[in-house]
Write a protein that holds these residues in place. Structure first.
Motif, PDB file in Angstrom:
ATOM      1  N   ARG A 129       0.848  -1.195   0.000  1.00 27.15           N
ATOM      2  CA  ARG A 129       0.000   0.000   0.000  1.00 27.15           C
ATOM      3  C   ARG A 129       0.885   1.248   0.000  1.00 27.15           C
ATOM      4  NH1 ARG A 129      -2.698  -1.697   5.109  1.00 27.15           N
ATOM      5  NH2 ARG A 129      -2.634   0.524   5.541  1.00 27.15           N
ATOM      6  N   GLU A 166       0.365  -6.288   5.881  1.00 22.45           N
ATOM      7  CA  GLU A 166       0.644  -5.676   4.590  1.00 22.45           C
ATOM      8  C   GLU A 166       1.794  -4.696   4.702  1.00 22.45           C
ATOM      9  OE1 GLU A 166      -2.818  -4.786   1.706  1.00 22.45           O
ATOM     10  OE2 GLU A 166      -3.550  -4.261   3.711  1.00 22.45           O
ATOM     11  N   ARG A 191       4.458   0.155 -10.955  1.00 17.69           N
ATOM     12  CA  ARG A 191       4.359  -1.276 -10.653  1.00 17.69           C
ATOM     13  C   ARG A 191       5.468  -1.655  -9.680  1.00 17.69           C
ATOM     14  NH1 ARG A 191       4.221  -4.307 -16.249  1.00 17.69           N
ATOM     15  NH2 ARG A 191       3.807  -6.100 -14.914  1.00 17.69           N
ATOM     16  N   GLU A 250       5.907 -10.018  -9.606  1.00 15.90           N
ATOM     17  CA  GLU A 250       5.179  -8.768  -9.407  1.00 15.90           C
ATOM     18  C   GLU A 250       4.524  -8.727  -8.034  1.00 15.90           C
ATOM     19  OE1 GLU A 250       2.634  -5.471 -11.781  1.00 15.90           O
ATOM     20  OE2 GLU A 250       2.884  -7.443 -12.693  1.00 15.90           O
ATOM     21  N   VAL A 251       4.519  -7.540  -7.445  1.00 15.89           N
ATOM     22  CA  VAL A 251       3.889  -7.267  -6.161  1.00 15.89           C
ATOM     23  C   VAL A 251       2.728  -6.311  -6.436  1.00 15.89           C
ATOM     24  CG1 VAL A 251       4.218  -6.137  -3.918  1.00 15.89           C
ATOM     25  CG2 VAL A 251       6.058  -7.532  -4.895  1.00 15.89           C
ATOM     26  N   ALA A 252       1.546  -6.653  -5.937  1.00 16.95           N
ATOM     27  CA  ALA A 252       0.391  -5.785  -6.143  1.00 16.95           C
ATOM     28  C   ALA A 252       0.608  -4.456  -5.425  1.00 16.95           C
ATOM     29  CB  ALA A 252      -0.874  -6.454  -5.616  1.00 16.95           C
ATOM     30  N   ILE A 253       0.308  -3.366  -6.106  1.00 18.70           N
ATOM     31  CA  ILE A 253       0.412  -2.018  -5.542  1.00 18.70           C
ATOM     32  C   ILE A 253      -0.998  -1.466  -5.390  1.00 18.70           C
ATOM     33  CG2 ILE A 253       1.256   0.333  -5.921  1.00 18.70           C
ATOM     34  CD1 ILE A 253       3.495  -1.732  -5.456  1.00 18.70           C
ATOM     35  N   VAL A 254      -1.314  -1.008  -4.191  1.00 19.44           N
ATOM     36  CA  VAL A 254      -2.603  -0.375  -3.922  1.00 19.44           C
ATOM     37  C   VAL A 254      -2.320   1.068  -3.524  1.00 19.44           C
ATOM     38  CG1 VAL A 254      -4.650  -0.353  -2.441  1.00 19.44           C
ATOM     39  CG2 VAL A 254      -3.644  -2.544  -3.157  1.00 19.44           C
TER      40      VAL A 254
END
Length: 140
Positions: A2, A35, A117, A128-132
């Motif tokens: 995040r 997180e 990203r 890949e790491v999810a970005i919020v």
């Protein structure tokens, strides 16, 4: 991972100011509720002064890590921009990924709006790491 919208805005400003050369920086944060959360961004000079390569000055890393220690945070990500190409690690990015626990954040200025990203790079492997991107103050 995040990242507050204000930090993403700082990254975009830093990348645009440095273009057409790659811009770089460091991100401090911590685990919160399981997180990874970004809390600080430090823009740094690109010691390589290049359009296709970046180097964060070692003294900048040391100074930022000392600041993070005082704040109870840690280095969680290394940031750089790709002024002309997509937001994906280049072979050079993979080869020079010296922080296996860090997320490598890449901001592409080749698209509008810019594309941010995140990736973990360990032993030559890219995941890949999810970005919020969240509103400042913790909301989504």
């Amino acid at each position: 991972m995040r990242i507050p919208r204000s930090i993403v805005a700082e990254m975009i400003r830093h990348a645009r100011a440095g273009a057409p050369k790659e811009a770089c920086g460091l991100v401090g944060g911590r685990l919160e509720g399981g997180e990874l959360v970004a809390r600080r961004f430090r823009p740094t000079p690109n010691e390589a002064d290049s359009e296709v390569f970046y180097t964060v000055p070692p003294l900048e890393i040391l100074r930022f890590e000392r600041q993070l220690d005082r704040e109870g945070l840690e280095l969680v990500a290394v940031f750089h921009s790709h002024p002309q190409t997509r937001a994906y690690p280049s072979p050079t990015d993979v080869r020079l990924a010296y922080y296996p626990e860090a997320v490598y954040l890449i901001l592409s200025l080749a698209s509008d709006p810019p594309d941010l990203r995140g990736f973990r790079i360990r032993e030559g492997r890219v995941a890949e790491v999810a970005i919020v991107v969240e509103e400042d103050g913790g909301g989504a």
